[in-house]
Scaffold this motif. Structure first.
Motif, short mmCIF file in Angstrom:
data_model
loop_
_atom_site.label_atom_id
_atom_site.label_comp_id
_atom_site.label_asym_id
_atom_site.label_seq_id
_atom_site.Cartn_x
_atom_site.Cartn_y
_atom_site.Cartn_z
N ASN A 19 0.88 -1.19 -0.19
CA ASN A 19 -0.10 0.01 0.03
C ASN A 19 0.86 1.19 -0.09
O ASN A 19 0.43 2.37 0.23
CB ASN A 19 -0.84 -0.09 1.19
CG ASN A 19 -0.25 0.28 2.50
OD1 ASN A 19 1.02 -0.05 2.61
ND2 ASN A 19 -1.17 0.63 3.51
N SER A 20 2.08 0.97 -0.21
CA SER A 20 3.03 2.21 -0.37
C SER A 20 3.12 2.93 -1.69
O SER A 20 3.98 3.79 -1.88
CB SER A 20 4.37 1.73 0.07
OG SER A 20 4.83 0.65 -0.41
N PHE A 21 2.28 2.57 -2.63
CA PHE A 21 2.20 2.87 -3.88
C PHE A 21 1.95 4.72 -3.93
O PHE A 21 1.33 5.19 -3.19
CB PHE A 21 1.00 2.50 -4.73
CG PHE A 21 0.73 3.35 -5.98
CD1 PHE A 21 1.43 2.96 -7.06
CD2 PHE A 21 -0.31 3.91 -5.96
CE1 PHE A 21 0.95 3.54 -8.11
CE2 PHE A 21 -0.72 4.84 -7.14
CZ PHE A 21 0.02 4.53 -8.39
N ALA A 22 2.73 5.08 -4.64
CA ALA A 22 2.41 6.86 -4.98
C ALA A 22 2.76 7.24 -6.46
O ALA A 22 3.59 6.74 -7.04
CB ALA A 22 3.29 7.49 -3.85
N SER A 23 2.04 8.06 -6.72
CA SER A 23 2.15 8.61 -7.93
C SER A 23 3.17 9.78 -7.79
O SER A 23 3.04 10.47 -6.87
CB SER A 23 0.96 9.35 -8.59
OG SER A 23 0.31 10.28 -7.77
N VAL A 24 4.22 9.81 -8.72
CA VAL A 24 5.19 10.79 -8.57
C VAL A 24 5.43 11.86 -9.74
O VAL A 24 5.51 12.89 -9.23
CB VAL A 24 6.51 9.87 -8.61
CG1 VAL A 24 7.76 10.85 -8.70
CG2 VAL A 24 6.62 8.89 -7.56
N SER A 25 5.29 11.44 -10.95
CA SER A 25 5.29 12.37 -11.87
C SER A 25 4.57 12.11 -13.22
O SER A 25 4.47 10.72 -13.45
CB SER A 25 6.69 12.46 -12.24
OG SER A 25 7.13 13.03 -13.59
N LEU A 26 3.90 13.01 -13.85
CA LEU A 26 3.21 12.72 -15.32
C LEU A 26 4.14 12.85 -16.23
O LEU A 26 3.97 12.05 -17.24
CB LEU A 26 2.09 13.80 -15.22
CG LEU A 26 0.86 13.80 -14.29
CD1 LEU A 26 0.03 14.86 -14.58
CD2 LEU A 26 0.38 12.45 -14.38
N GLU A 27 5.09 13.90 -16.41
CA GLU A 27 6.06 13.94 -17.44
C GLU A 27 7.28 14.15 -16.88
O GLU A 27 7.76 15.23 -16.30
CB GLU A 27 5.74 14.93 -18.32
CG GLU A 27 4.31 14.66 -19.23
CD GLU A 27 4.24 15.71 -20.15
OE1 GLU A 27 4.79 15.90 -20.98
OE2 GLU A 27 3.09 16.46 -19.95
N PRO A 28 8.49 13.06 -16.82
CA PRO A 28 8.04 11.88 -17.31
C PRO A 28 7.11 10.88 -16.31
O PRO A 28 7.13 11.43 -15.12
CB PRO A 28 9.55 11.05 -17.41
CG PRO A 28 10.22 11.96 -16.22
CD PRO A 28 9.69 13.25 -16.22
#
Ligand SMILES: Cc1cc2nc3c(=O)[nH]c(=O)nc-3n(C[C@H](O)[C@H](O)[C@H](O)COP(=O)(O)O)c2cc1C
Length: 161
Positions: A36-45
């Motif tokens: 559950n440690s998933f995180a969104s980091v960046s769209l581009e890249p």
């Protein structure tokens, strides 16, 4: 000063989704690990991150991978989540993964799926942080309930909250 139990309980107040990381282990078998440690980091890249406990029996396999998938689980995938969070076998059964050309196993019925290469790895205390460069993404278009984790237990989104 923080003690680890307090910290764990405080972290647990951040309600999250649940995902399974999929990859081929050193014996080329498709394996999964609940996180559950998933995180969104960046769209581009396009980048995402997750963290692996240093004590995981899968640590050496993860250290060796160049590719992995992140599969965001639906509420009806709790059994698979529990199995891939146990200390037993992490190997998928054939019917549990999609037949794709992806280089990491994709779980059938997941809400969203990210096909990643390892962009970076960072040693971070008692965990290894993996930053994935996202090469492919799929997500379901119907309204389906996610699996949620909050204060150390699975729960569901409140309807009409
Ligand atoms: C909801 C949930 C979230 C978890 N999140 C993580 C995580 O982010 N990182 C991690 O290393 N382990 C996490 N775990 C624990 C692993 O799934 C579990 O320790 C592991 O699969 C079993 O130990 P092993 O890796 O030694 O086989 C989580 C477990 C559950 C049930």
């Amino acid at each position: 000063m923080t003690n680890p139990l307090d910290l764990r309980q405080a972290f647990g107040h951040f309600g999250t989704g649940v995902a399974i990381i999929g990859f081929y282990n050193r014996e080329n078998r498709p394996v999964g690990l609940t996180i559950n440690s998933f995180a969104s980091v960046s769209l581009e890249p396009a980048l995402l991150s997750w963290c692996l406990a240093n004590e995981s029996q899968l640590y050496d396999d993860v250290e060796a991978v160049s590719r992995f998938s992140v599969n965001i689980l639906a509420a009806d995938q709790i059994d698979l989540s529990n199995r891939m969070a146990g200390s037993g076998s992490h190997v998928f059964e054939a019917g549990e993964i999609e037949a794709t050309n992806d280089s990491a196993p994709a779980i059938k019925g997941a809400l969203a799926h990210f096909d990643c290469h390892v962009h970076n790895k960072v040693e971070a205390g008692d965990h290894l942080m993996l930053i994935g460069g996202i090469d492919g993404v799929r997500h379901c278009t119907e309204q389906r309930a996610p699996l949620i984790y909050f204060r150390g237990a699975y729960t569901a989104l409140a309807e009409n909250a």
